[in-house]
Design a protein around this motif. Structure first.
Motif, PDB file in Angstrom:
ATOM      1  N   ALA A   1      63.061 -30.833  -7.038  1.00  0.00           N
ATOM      2  CA  ALA A   1      62.760 -32.059  -7.783  1.00  0.00           C
ATOM      3  C   ALA A   1      61.653 -32.845  -7.090  1.00  0.00           C
ATOM      4  O   ALA A   1      60.804 -33.463  -7.740  1.00  0.00           O
ATOM      5  CB  ALA A   1      64.021 -32.914  -7.916  1.00  0.00           C
TER       6      ALA A   1
ATOM      7  N   GLU B   1      58.266 -32.090  -9.058  1.00  0.00           N
ATOM      8  CA  GLU B   1      58.200 -33.213 -10.000  1.00  0.00           C
ATOM      9  C   GLU B   1      57.577 -34.477  -9.408  1.00  0.00           C
ATOM     10  O   GLU B   1      57.216 -35.387 -10.147  1.00  0.00           O
ATOM     11  CB  GLU B   1      59.608 -33.542 -10.508  1.00  0.00           C
TER      12      GLU B   1
ATOM     13  N   GLU C   1      59.440 -42.719 -10.650  1.00  0.00           N
ATOM     14  CA  GLU C   1      60.156 -41.921 -11.646  1.00  0.00           C
ATOM     15  C   GLU C   1      60.957 -40.807 -10.987  1.00  0.00           C
ATOM     16  O   GLU C   1      62.133 -40.578 -11.296  1.00  0.00           O
ATOM     17  CB  GLU C   1      59.147 -41.305 -12.623  1.00  0.00           C
ATOM     18  N   GLY C   2      60.312 -40.074 -10.098  1.00  0.00           N
ATOM     19  CA  GLY C   2      60.948 -38.919  -9.488  1.00  0.00           C
ATOM     20  C   GLY C   2      62.105 -39.287  -8.574  1.00  0.00           C
ATOM     21  O   GLY C   2      63.175 -38.657  -8.618  1.00  0.00           O
TER      22      GLY C   2
ATOM     23  N   SER D   1      63.879 -42.003  -8.669  1.00  0.00           N
ATOM     24  CA  SER D   1      64.981 -42.551  -9.469  1.00  0.00           C
ATOM     25  C   SER D   1      65.869 -41.422  -9.993  1.00  0.00           C
ATOM     26  O   SER D   1      67.107 -41.528  -9.991  1.00  0.00           O
ATOM     27  CB  SER D   1      64.445 -43.390 -10.625  1.00  0.00           C
ATOM     28  N   ALA D   2      65.243 -40.326 -10.412  1.00  0.00           N
ATOM     29  CA  ALA D   2      66.022 -39.177 -10.868  1.00  0.00           C
ATOM     30  C   ALA D   2      66.795 -38.543  -9.719  1.00  0.00           C
ATOM     31  O   ALA D   2      67.969 -38.171  -9.873  1.00  0.00           O
ATOM     32  CB  ALA D   2      65.093 -38.150 -11.520  1.00  0.00           C
TER      33      ALA D   2
ATOM     34  N   ALA E   1      69.813 -40.604  -8.914  1.00  0.00           N
ATOM     35  CA  ALA E   1      70.890 -40.365  -9.879  1.00  0.00           C
ATOM     36  C   ALA E   1      71.592 -39.040  -9.609  1.00  0.00           C
ATOM     37  O   ALA E   1      72.819 -38.934  -9.731  1.00  0.00           O
ATOM     38  CB  ALA E   1      70.339 -40.395 -11.301  1.00  0.00           C
ATOM     39  N   LEU E   2      70.828 -38.015  -9.239  1.00  0.00           N
ATOM     40  CA  LEU E   2      71.437 -36.742  -8.865  1.00  0.00           C
ATOM     41  C   LEU E   2      72.371 -36.916  -7.669  1.00  0.00           C
ATOM     42  O   LEU E   2      73.488 -36.385  -7.651  1.00  0.00           O
ATOM     43  CB  LEU E   2      70.350 -35.721  -8.522  1.00  0.00           C
TER      44      LEU E   2
ATOM     45  N   TRP F   1      66.707 -47.380  -4.418  1.00  0.00           N
ATOM     46  CA  TRP F   1      67.498 -46.163  -4.585  1.00  0.00           C
ATOM     47  C   TRP F   1      68.585 -46.126  -3.510  1.00  0.00           C
ATOM     48  O   TRP F   1      68.396 -45.548  -2.434  1.00  0.00           O
ATOM     49  CB  TRP F   1      66.588 -44.940  -4.477  1.00  0.00           C
TER      50      TRP F   1
END
Length: 210
Positions: free
Chosen positions: A101, A105, A138-139, A141-142, A145-146, A185
Motif C-alpha cells: 500500500a 499507492e 490519502e494513502g 489514511s487508508a 484504517a487497515l 493517523w
C-alpha cells in the motif's frame, strides 16, 4: 554485498533498516538522485540497473537485485534471523499488504522523477508539494484504517517489526517533514512511536533533503 543507496530515499531506507536488523554491513555506494545530473540517470548506473532507481543490491556472486521489497525478502530468506515476516500466514499477508500500500499507492506517486515530470508540465514547487501531500494523506489514511481493522501487537503485524514496519516508518518520517502530523493517523502514530525506540529504524531513517 554492495548496496547502491541514497540517504534521502525512503526506499533505500527500508533496505538499510532490514540490513541493520539482520546485523549485516554491506559496502554502501551512494548514488545521487536529484537534479538533471543525478547519477541514477547516467549511463553507467543505467547499465547496471535499467530502472535507474535506488536501492539496488549486488550480491557476493554478482547478482543484482532491485526493488526494495525483493531485496528485503531475499535478505530474509538468506539470513533468517531475526525474521522480517510473521510466522502466521495471515499476518504475513497483512504485513505485505501494508508494505505494498505504501510502495505502490503512495511512494510511486511522489518520487523525484514524478516531481520532475510535473515540473516539466508547468507545475511550480508549491503545486508539486500539494500533489505530494494529497497522495501521502490519502494513502496513509487508508493504511491507518487497515491498521485499525487488522493490527494486533505493538507493530504492524505482531510484537516484532516486520516488512510492513520497514515500509511504514520511512514514509511516516517523510510525511512529518512534509507538514503532515502523525496525529492525523492514530494507529500509525502508535506504531511509529514504538519503532522510534528501535535503533535500526532511527539510525537508518531517510535524511532530510538539503
Amino acid at each position: 554485498m554492495k548496496l547502491y543507496s541514497n540517504e534521502i530515499s525512503s526506499a533505500a531506507s527500508r533496505v538499510r533498516i532490514a540490513l541493520a536488523l539482520k546485523g549485516i554491513t554491506p559496502e554502501l555506494l551512494p548514488v545521487s538522485i536529484l537534479g538533471p545530473d543525478a547519477e541514477n540517470r547516467q549511463r553507467d548506473y543505467l547499465d547496471l540497473n535499467p530502472q535507474g532507481l535506488v536501492p539496488a543490491l549486488l550480491t557476493e556472486n554478482g547478482t543484482l537485485i532491485t526493488q526494495s521489497l525483493s531485496i528485503i525478502e531475499y535478505l530474509d530468506e538468506r539470513f533468517p534471523q531475526p525474521p522480517l515476516l510473521p510466522a502466521d500466514a495471515e499476518a504475513r499477508a497483512f504485513s505485505r499488504t501494508v508494505a505494498l500500500a505504501i510502495a505502490a499507492e503512495i511512494h510511486a506517486l511522489v518520487p523525484p522523477r514524478v516531481a520532475a515530470q510535473l515540473g516539466s508540465l508547468g507545475l511550480d514547487a508549491t503545486a508539486i508539494g500539494d500533489w505530494n501531500r494529497h497522495w501521502v494523506r490519502e494513502g496513509l489514511s487508508a493504511v491507518d484504517a487497515l491498521l485499525a481493522s487488522r493490527r494486533y501487537g505493538s507493530y504492524v503485524a505482531g510484537d516484532q517489526p516486520s516488512v510492513g514496519d520497514l515500509f511504514l516508518f520511512p514514509q511516516a518520517v517523510n510525511a512529518e517533514r512534509a507538514g503532515l502530523p502523525l496525529s492525523l493517523w492514530p494507529n500509525i502514530a502508535a506504531v511509529v512511536g514504538k519503532l522510534r525506540g528501535v535503533s535500526a529504524f532511527v539510525e537508518n531513517a531517510p535524511a532530510p533533503r538539503k
